[in-house]
Design an enzyme around this catalytic site. Structure first.
Site, short mmCIF file in Angstrom:
data_model
loop_
_atom_site.label_atom_id
_atom_site.label_comp_id
_atom_site.label_asym_id
_atom_site.label_seq_id
_atom_site.Cartn_x
_atom_site.Cartn_y
_atom_site.Cartn_z
N HIS A 3 -0.40 -3.80 -6.45
CA HIS A 3 -1.73 -3.21 -6.23
C HIS A 3 -2.42 -3.87 -5.04
CE1 HIS A 3 -5.11 -0.84 -7.39
NE2 HIS A 3 -5.82 -1.80 -7.95
N SER A 14 -8.64 -0.02 -4.62
CA SER A 14 -8.67 0.18 -6.06
C SER A 14 -9.89 1.02 -6.47
CB SER A 14 -8.65 -1.19 -6.74
OG SER A 14 -8.57 -1.08 -8.13
N ASP A 50 -4.65 1.98 -2.30
CA ASP A 50 -4.17 2.09 -3.68
C ASP A 50 -5.32 2.45 -4.64
OD1 ASP A 50 -1.75 2.18 -5.08
OD2 ASP A 50 -2.18 0.31 -6.10
#
Length: 457
Positions: free
Chosen positions: A272, A161, A185
């Site tokens: 996610h 992230s 991601d």
């Protein structure tokens, strides 16, 4: 005159240098707010070292060589930094689990980077705080080099992230000399479509690989991840937008087997979080995540991207760096399917069935038996079954069957037919993802729901 350029403000810190809110860091379309990062002391970046000597307990190390020398850090090993994302923390289970898996397969310095002092903020603030965290990681890598003679090419940074962009910032500050960065991601808001300076990009390390699992637009879908390609190799498992197993209803998700906190995290951001779960699984399954070069997921799902090219398929996740063509081009796109629960690895096969016997309507299923195990039964075709016709499909097996020794065929139609028709498979051809072909034959036909075994022709 009042509409002239407003001089940006900046903050400076002795070890890490200055941070301004000038463009492109702020005041651009993707990041309109003028925000400066918090101070290093507020963010309080910490480095938690796990090693083969102490796999279950971390040692806190800093960029001061005395703490490194008194720890189990070894200069004859690779060093992998794992960096969490928004609202997360370095002691969260998944980072330790990733280190634990790495320590099972290699001798390594595994460092979980904790920056919860900067991740638990308004999102726009956290996106600026990562600049300080990236500077801290770069400072640590520089210290390893200057004080211990440790080459940055032995460093691998894995970021999830916002952590992906921390890795990018650390890589930029070390002039792209870091050996590898893996983006799990990478966060989309305030990064997608921005200049490379601000976000992860292929110039940040000698090799950059990326796993995209939550690429839907943030508005209205709440997709937290980037759909933009930002590495040398960009993997889009299951198409990169909706991950299997993430569509459970809210209650079953929150009261999950892993307890309330994991369940709540999974509910809020299941797609996610899949990226780091796939990576952890890939460490222990070196062949279970072959990615197929393809123009789109639709093309892949239409069975048009099989088998692997002559150079083989890269493995998504830990072993992506074994792919021979990894840095031949930027933004190479690969597609694959995964499982939906704990065992995510899959092995893709192409199966061509040539039918014999009567013409009927029904379903055809095939299972594979090989040196590595036995697959489930997979449906190859349903509809009008014509003798002499070949039906081709691709399956994603949860077993690596290995060298295929025999196959079993079964058909059914669930319609009572007093004539008891018989159908067979005169030949079944199985192609593995490495292009190896196995041929099986039979002269027999069977009634519905009866297994027919085909042996090598």
């Amino acid at each position: 005159l009042l509409l002239g350029a407003v001089a940006g403000s900046e903050v400076c810190y002795d070890r890490l240098g200055c941070f301004s809110d000038d463009s492109p860091w702020a005041g651009i379309v993707e990041r309109p707010l003028k925000v400066l990062p918090w101070s290093p002391s507020t963010i309080n970046t910490r480095f938690l070292l796990y090693t083969n000597e102490s796999p279950n307990n971390y040692q806190i190390v800093t960029a001061d060589s005395s703490t490194i020398r008194s720890s189990n850090f070894r200069t004859d090993r690779k060093t992998r930094f794992i960096i969490h994302g928004y609202i997360d923390k370095g002691e969260e289970n998944w980072l330790a689990n990733m280190c634990e898996a790495l320590l099972q397969v290699e001798s390594v310095n595994c460092i979980c980077v904790d920056w919860k002092g900067g991740s638990r903020a308004l999102y726009t603030q956290a996106t600026q705080n990562i600049r300080v965290v990236g500077a801290e990681v770069a400072y640590f890598v520089d210290a390893l080099q200057s004080q211990l003679g440790y080459s940055p090419s032995n460093v691998h940074i894995i970021g999830h992230s916002l952590g992906s962009h921390v890795a990018g910032e650390a890589g930029r500050r070390t002039n792209g000399n870091i050996g590898r960065i893996t983006g799990l991601d990478p966060a989309e808001p305030c990064f997608q479509g921005t200049p490379e300076l601000v976000r992860l990009d292929p110039s940040d390390a000698q090799f950059v690989d990326v796993i995209h699992t939550d690429g839907a637009p943030i508005i209205p879908n709440l997709g937290f991840g980037m759909s933009q390609t930002v590495g040398h190799l960009d993997f889009f498992p299951n198409g990169g937008v909706e991950m299997p197993g993430c569509q459970k209803n809210i209650i079953s998700q929150i009261v999950d087997i892993n307890g309330i906190w994991e369940g709540t995290r999974d509910f809020a951001a299941c797609n996610h979080l899949r990226s780091y779960k796939y990576y952890i699984d890939s460490i222990l399954n070196p062949t279970g995540f072959a990615g197929f070069s393809c123009s789109s997921y639709n093309t892949f799902s239409s069975n048009n991207c099989f088998p692997c090219a002559s150079g083989g398929c890269p493995q998504m996740g830990h072993y992506a760096d074994r792919f021979s063509g990894k840095t031949n081009e930027l933004f190479q796109q690969f597609y694959l399917n995964t499982g939906d629960a704990s065992n995510f690895s899959r092995w893709r096969y192409q199966i061509a069935v040539t039918l014999s016997g009567r013409k009927v309507t029904g379903h055809v299923l095939v299972s594979l038996y090989g040196s590595g195990g036995t697959s489930k039964q997979y449906e190859i075709y349903k509809g009008s079954l014509q003798p002499g016709t070949s039906y081709v499909n691709q399956i994603d097996s949860d077993v690596d069957v290995g060298d295929i020794e025999k196959v079993k065929f079964i058909w059914y139609n669930n319609i009572i037919n007093p004539t008891l028709p018989k159908v067979g498979a005169s030949s079944i051809q199985v192609t593995r993802n490495d292009g190896r072909v196995f041929n099986f034959c039979s002269q027999d036909t069977v009634r519905e729901d009866i297994l027919l075994t085909l042996t090598p022709c």
